[in-house]
Design a protein around this motif. Sequence first.
Motif, short mmCIF file in Angstrom:
data_model
loop_
_atom_site.label_atom_id
_atom_site.label_comp_id
_atom_site.label_asym_id
_atom_site.label_seq_id
_atom_site.Cartn_x
_atom_site.Cartn_y
_atom_site.Cartn_z
N ALA A 176 -4.23 5.78 12.31
CA ALA A 176 -2.96 5.21 11.86
C ALA A 176 -3.19 4.01 10.94
O ALA A 176 -2.52 3.86 9.90
CB ALA A 176 -2.12 4.79 13.07
N ALA A 177 -4.15 3.14 11.31
CA ALA A 177 -4.46 1.99 10.46
C ALA A 177 -5.10 2.43 9.15
O ALA A 177 -4.80 1.89 8.07
CB ALA A 177 -5.38 1.03 11.21
N THR A 178 -6.00 3.42 9.22
CA THR A 178 -6.66 3.92 8.02
C THR A 178 -5.66 4.53 7.06
O THR A 178 -5.78 4.40 5.83
CB THR A 178 -7.74 4.96 8.40
N GLN A 179 -4.65 5.21 7.60
CA GLN A 179 -3.61 5.81 6.76
C GLN A 179 -2.91 4.76 5.91
O GLN A 179 -2.61 4.99 4.74
CB GLN A 179 -2.59 6.55 7.62
N VAL A 180 -2.66 3.59 6.49
CA VAL A 180 -2.02 2.50 5.74
C VAL A 180 -2.88 2.12 4.54
O VAL A 180 -2.39 1.99 3.41
CB VAL A 180 -1.81 1.27 6.65
N SER A 181 -4.18 1.97 4.76
CA SER A 181 -5.08 1.55 3.70
C SER A 181 -5.26 2.64 2.65
O SER A 181 -5.25 2.38 1.44
CB SER A 181 -6.44 1.17 4.30
N VAL A 182 -5.42 3.88 3.10
CA VAL A 182 -5.62 5.00 2.19
C VAL A 182 -4.41 5.18 1.28
O VAL A 182 -4.53 5.35 0.06
CB VAL A 182 -5.91 6.29 2.99
N ASN A 183 -3.22 5.17 1.87
CA ASN A 183 -2.01 5.33 1.06
C ASN A 183 -1.79 4.15 0.12
O ASN A 183 -1.26 4.31 -0.98
CB ASN A 183 -0.79 5.53 1.97
N GLY A 184 -2.21 2.95 0.56
CA GLY A 184 -2.12 1.80 -0.32
C GLY A 184 -3.01 1.95 -1.54
O GLY A 184 -2.61 1.64 -2.67
N ARG A 185 -4.24 2.43 -1.33
CA ARG A 185 -5.16 2.67 -2.44
C ARG A 185 -4.60 3.74 -3.37
O ARG A 185 -4.65 3.60 -4.60
CB ARG A 185 -6.52 3.09 -1.90
N LEU A 186 -4.06 4.82 -2.80
CA LEU A 186 -3.51 5.89 -3.63
C LEU A 186 -2.32 5.39 -4.44
O LEU A 186 -2.16 5.75 -5.61
CB LEU A 186 -3.09 7.07 -2.74
N GLY A 187 -1.49 4.55 -3.82
CA GLY A 187 -0.34 3.99 -4.55
C GLY A 187 -0.78 3.13 -5.72
O GLY A 187 -0.15 3.14 -6.79
N THR A 188 -1.87 2.39 -5.53
CA THR A 188 -2.40 1.56 -6.62
C THR A 188 -2.93 2.43 -7.75
O THR A 188 -2.69 2.16 -8.94
CB THR A 188 -3.52 0.65 -6.09
N VAL A 189 -3.63 3.51 -7.39
CA VAL A 189 -4.20 4.42 -8.40
C VAL A 189 -3.10 5.11 -9.20
O VAL A 189 -3.16 5.21 -10.43
CB VAL A 189 -5.12 5.46 -7.72
N LEU A 190 -2.07 5.60 -8.50
CA LEU A 190 -0.98 6.33 -9.16
C LEU A 190 0.02 5.39 -9.81
O LEU A 190 0.84 5.83 -10.63
CB LEU A 190 -0.26 7.23 -8.16
N GLY A 191 -0.02 4.11 -9.45
CA GLY A 191 0.94 3.16 -9.98
C GLY A 191 2.31 3.29 -9.37
O GLY A 191 3.29 2.78 -9.92
N LEU A 239 13.32 9.07 7.25
CA LEU A 239 12.84 7.82 7.85
C LEU A 239 11.32 7.72 7.77
O LEU A 239 10.77 6.67 7.44
CB LEU A 239 13.30 7.75 9.31
N GLY A 240 10.65 8.82 8.07
CA GLY A 240 9.19 8.83 7.99
C GLY A 240 8.70 8.59 6.58
O GLY A 240 7.71 7.87 6.36
N ALA A 241 9.39 9.17 5.59
CA ALA A 241 9.02 8.96 4.19
C ALA A 241 9.18 7.50 3.81
O ALA A 241 8.36 6.93 3.07
CB ALA A 241 9.89 9.84 3.29
N THR A 242 10.22 6.86 4.33
CA THR A 242 10.44 5.44 4.06
C THR A 242 9.32 4.60 4.65
O THR A 242 8.84 3.64 4.03
CB THR A 242 11.79 4.99 4.63
N VAL A 243 8.88 4.95 5.86
CA VAL A 243 7.79 4.22 6.51
C VAL A 243 6.50 4.35 5.71
O VAL A 243 5.80 3.36 5.46
CB VAL A 243 7.58 4.74 7.96
N ILE A 244 6.16 5.57 5.28
CA ILE A 244 4.93 5.79 4.53
C ILE A 244 4.98 5.07 3.18
O ILE A 244 3.98 4.48 2.74
CB ILE A 244 4.66 7.29 4.34
N PHE A 245 6.14 5.11 2.53
CA PHE A 245 6.29 4.35 1.28
C PHE A 245 6.06 2.86 1.54
O PHE A 245 5.36 2.19 0.77
CB PHE A 245 7.69 4.56 0.71
N GLY A 246 6.63 2.35 2.62
CA GLY A 246 6.50 0.93 2.93
C GLY A 246 5.06 0.52 3.17
O GLY A 246 4.61 -0.53 2.70
N THR A 247 4.30 1.37 3.88
CA THR A 247 2.90 1.04 4.13
C THR A 247 2.08 1.09 2.84
O THR A 247 1.20 0.26 2.62
CB THR A 247 2.28 1.98 5.17
N ALA A 248 2.37 2.07 1.98
CA ALA A 248 1.66 2.17 0.70
C ALA A 248 1.96 0.97 -0.19
O ALA A 248 1.12 0.52 -0.96
CB ALA A 248 2.03 3.47 -0.01
#
Length: 308
Positions: A176-191, A239-248
């Motif tokens: 769960a914690a790794t998912q936050v970091s991975v999605n954050g990195r992907l969000g930075t790459v995709l802008g 709701l889940g999509a909003t959470v994942i967006f927020g973590t990214a």
Amino acid sequence: MLAMLMGVGIGALMPIQTSVNNRLRMSVGAPLMASFISFLVGTIALVAASWVTTGRPVPDFSLTAGEPWWIFTGGALGVVVLTGNILLFPRVGSVQTVILPLSGQIFMGLAIDSFGLFGAPHIPLTWVRFFGAVAVLLGAFAAVGVFGRREAAGGGERGASVWLWRAFGLVMGACAATQVSVNGRLGTVLGSPVQAALVSFAVGTSVLFLLLLLTRTPWRGLGGAGEKNPWWMWMGGVLGATVIFGTAFLGPIVGTGMTVVLMLLGMMVSSLLIDQLGLFGGAKRRVTPIQIIGILVIVAGVAMIRLV
């Protein structure tokens, strides 16, 4: 401060999502099917959100050229967390199903920050941050009513196998914690954090579809609950999509560890409100003084992690 409030807010959505998805599960009769529908709805919502915010319904994957393969694993990590609770509960019991993933999540979050793993910003681990994390963990245990409860150790498992399941519980939290970091990195790459969330949900939907095929889970219609289906049971994916967006969005800004504990604070407060008011078809449960103290301890722990 705005980022901190956002972290608490997206954490508060998680118990609501759980309640909504549980109602969907009652209708379709199978946890995996309910998870798949929730992920599919979230994916469709994120396609629309990506189109509106970036002008593209799908990401420009050419931007990911040369990036590590793991930036696409956020959705699979989410499925591990989602299905892990289903597997863990009957084997180690309800108390350990709460304690183990929370422990793994908080301390993996701090480890990611301390070593700058998965492209996360490097935030040194101090003794104050460490004890702040311990305070958050103890406060969470109190808030969910762990203290004072008695339960047979190991639930339905005995011997060496129970330790394997306990280890799996810690791994779930780490995922769960790794998912936050991975999605954050992907969000930075995709802008775009929205597009990062879309990729995560699309991968999760695909994994769940394969699991449905492998387990031969049948479609049982929508009448399992024996009553009229409320409109809000379809909103779990949104709701889940909003959470994942927020973590990214938040991960690269405040760090993975801080994002995790802020979400945990929001999750605990929201859970207690749902129990107190009996929302989303749940039974009313009186909030105890020790649970209130647990929330205050979490707030103190957040302050220790954030301010030092």
